[in-house]
Scaffold this motif. Structure first.
Motif, PDB file in Angstrom:
ATOM      1  N   THR A  49      28.716   0.877-179.064  1.00  0.00           N
ATOM      2  CA  THR A  49      29.116   1.856-180.069  1.00  0.00           C
ATOM      3  C   THR A  49      30.187   1.280-180.991  1.00  0.00           C
ATOM      4  O   THR A  49      30.147   1.484-182.205  1.00  0.00           O
ATOM      5  CB  THR A  49      29.575   3.149-179.379  1.00  0.00           C
ATOM      6  OG1 THR A  49      28.461   3.670-178.636  1.00  0.00           O
ATOM      7  CG2 THR A  49      30.045   4.187-180.374  1.00  0.00           C
ATOM      8  N   GLN A  50      31.116   0.525-180.426  1.00  0.00           N
ATOM      9  CA  GLN A  50      32.148  -0.143-181.231  1.00  0.00           C
ATOM     10  C   GLN A  50      31.481  -1.123-182.207  1.00  0.00           C
ATOM     11  O   GLN A  50      31.902  -1.243-183.355  1.00  0.00           O
ATOM     12  CB  GLN A  50      33.134  -0.874-180.324  1.00  0.00           C
ATOM     13  CG  GLN A  50      34.353  -1.399-181.049  1.00  0.00           C
ATOM     14  CD  GLN A  50      35.283  -0.300-181.526  1.00  0.00           C
ATOM     15  OE1 GLN A  50      35.612   0.602-180.774  1.00  0.00           O
ATOM     16  NE2 GLN A  50      35.695  -0.366-182.759  1.00  0.00           N
ATOM     17  N   LYS A  53      30.153   0.808-185.025  1.00  0.00           N
ATOM     18  CA  LYS A  53      31.286   1.216-185.859  1.00  0.00           C
ATOM     19  C   LYS A  53      31.741   0.046-186.736  1.00  0.00           C
ATOM     20  O   LYS A  53      31.945   0.197-187.945  1.00  0.00           O
ATOM     21  CB  LYS A  53      32.445   1.707-184.996  1.00  0.00           C
ATOM     22  CG  LYS A  53      33.680   2.044-185.802  1.00  0.00           C
ATOM     23  CD  LYS A  53      34.880   2.329-184.933  1.00  0.00           C
ATOM     24  CE  LYS A  53      36.117   2.475-185.790  1.00  0.00           C
ATOM     25  NZ  LYS A  53      37.329   2.630-185.004  1.00  0.00           N
ATOM     26  N   ASP A  54      31.912  -1.131-186.117  1.00  0.00           N
ATOM     27  CA  ASP A  54      32.397  -2.308-186.848  1.00  0.00           C
ATOM     28  C   ASP A  54      31.454  -2.718-187.978  1.00  0.00           C
ATOM     29  O   ASP A  54      31.889  -3.265-188.986  1.00  0.00           O
ATOM     30  CB  ASP A  54      32.596  -3.488-185.897  1.00  0.00           C
ATOM     31  CG  ASP A  54      33.737  -3.262-184.910  1.00  0.00           C
ATOM     32  OD1 ASP A  54      34.532  -2.317-185.106  1.00  0.00           O
ATOM     33  OD2 ASP A  54      33.812  -4.033-183.925  1.00  0.00           O
ATOM     34  N   HIS A  56      29.344  -0.519-189.488  1.00  0.00           N
ATOM     35  CA  HIS A  56      28.893   0.701-190.157  1.00  0.00           C
ATOM     36  C   HIS A  56      28.818   0.528-191.677  1.00  0.00           C
ATOM     37  O   HIS A  56      27.821   0.876-192.305  1.00  0.00           O
ATOM     38  CB  HIS A  56      29.790   1.882-189.784  1.00  0.00           C
ATOM     39  CG  HIS A  56      29.325   3.168-190.369  1.00  0.00           C
ATOM     40  ND1 HIS A  56      29.945   3.756-191.444  1.00  0.00           N
ATOM     41  CD2 HIS A  56      28.290   3.966-190.052  1.00  0.00           C
ATOM     42  CE1 HIS A  56      29.305   4.874-191.750  1.00  0.00           C
ATOM     43  NE2 HIS A  56      28.303   5.021-190.922  1.00  0.00           N
ATOM     44  N   SER A  81      34.098  10.290-179.576  1.00  0.00           N
ATOM     45  CA  SER A  81      34.022   9.976-181.003  1.00  0.00           C
ATOM     46  C   SER A  81      35.425   9.937-181.618  1.00  0.00           C
ATOM     47  O   SER A  81      35.743   9.032-182.402  1.00  0.00           O
ATOM     48  CB  SER A  81      33.154  11.013-181.722  1.00  0.00           C
ATOM     49  OG  SER A  81      33.026  10.700-183.079  1.00  0.00           O
ATOM     50  N   GLU A  85      37.195   6.832-183.140  1.00  0.00           N
ATOM     51  CA  GLU A  85      37.225   7.075-184.590  1.00  0.00           C
ATOM     52  C   GLU A  85      35.890   6.699-185.237  1.00  0.00           C
ATOM     53  O   GLU A  85      35.822   5.924-186.188  1.00  0.00           O
ATOM     54  CB  GLU A  85      38.384   6.316-185.240  1.00  0.00           C
ATOM     55  CG  GLU A  85      39.738   6.749-184.698  1.00  0.00           C
ATOM     56  CD  GLU A  85      40.908   5.972-185.283  1.00  0.00           C
ATOM     57  OE1 GLU A  85      40.685   4.927-185.946  1.00  0.00           O
ATOM     58  OE2 GLU A  85      42.050   6.423-185.079  1.00  0.00           O
ATOM     59  N   LEU A  86      34.815   7.276-184.714  1.00  0.00           N
ATOM     60  CA  LEU A  86      33.468   6.930-185.181  1.00  0.00           C
ATOM     61  C   LEU A  86      33.165   7.550-186.543  1.00  0.00           C
ATOM     62  O   LEU A  86      33.407   8.739-186.755  1.00  0.00           O
ATOM     63  CB  LEU A  86      32.415   7.383-184.165  1.00  0.00           C
ATOM     64  CG  LEU A  86      32.498   6.726-182.794  1.00  0.00           C
ATOM     65  CD1 LEU A  86      31.395   7.251-181.896  1.00  0.00           C
ATOM     66  CD2 LEU A  86      32.437   5.207-182.916  1.00  0.00           C
TER      67      LEU A  86
END
Length: 157
Positions: A49-50, A53-54, A56, A81, A85-86
């Protein structure tokens, strides 16, 4: 058993997420990356998930959008989330409707016991709602970069 096939339209769905309702129709302006993961706040799922995010902004720049899916509750998703901080939604699928549609529920070995759970999987749906790529049994390292490249190739960015 997935109900979906590559190069076939994905049926409309409506799911609750950390950003409100998510429908396939609302996502039709971009390629949609849907990734299924086993559980919030676990090491592999956090790393994956990170990664999304990175990457995104790069995915958005390439014409893609991202959404994560697990069977966790909406409250669990909201907490996780916020912690990470998604910038994209997490869908809560406790009734396994999306999991069944995409065929990601599998029997897995967990500490020597057979348990039914989500097989880490990612799907790429084009802006017309057609399934164009799938990754099953995903290994986290390098996966997000591979998905990003597929979105770029799809949209010729």
């Amino acid at each position: 058993m997935s109900l979906l096939e590559i190069n076939q339209p994905v049926p409309e769905f409506n799911a609750i997420s950390t950003f409100g309702d998510v429908t396939l129709a609302r996502c039709r302006t971009r390629a949609l990356v849907i990734y299924f993961y086993p559980k919030d706040n676990t090491p592999g799922c956090t790393t994956e998930t990170q990664g999304f995010k990175d990457h995104h902004q790069a995915l958005m720049d390439a014409g893609g959008a991202v959404v994560g899916v697990s069977r966790d509750s909406l409250k669990s998703h909201e907490n996780w989330s916020a912690k990470l901080e998604l910038p994209f939604p997490l869908i809560s699928d406790p009734e396994e409707k999306l999991c069944e549609l995409f065929g990601v529920m599998k029997m897995k070995n967990m500490y020597g016991k057979q348990v039914r759970g989500i097989e880490r999987s990612t799907f790429l749906i084009d802006a017309q709602g057609v399934l164009v790529r799938e990754w099953r049994g995903v290994k986290v390292p390098g996966h997000v970069e591979e998905v990003l490249q597929a979105v770029k190739n799809l949209n010729n960015h």
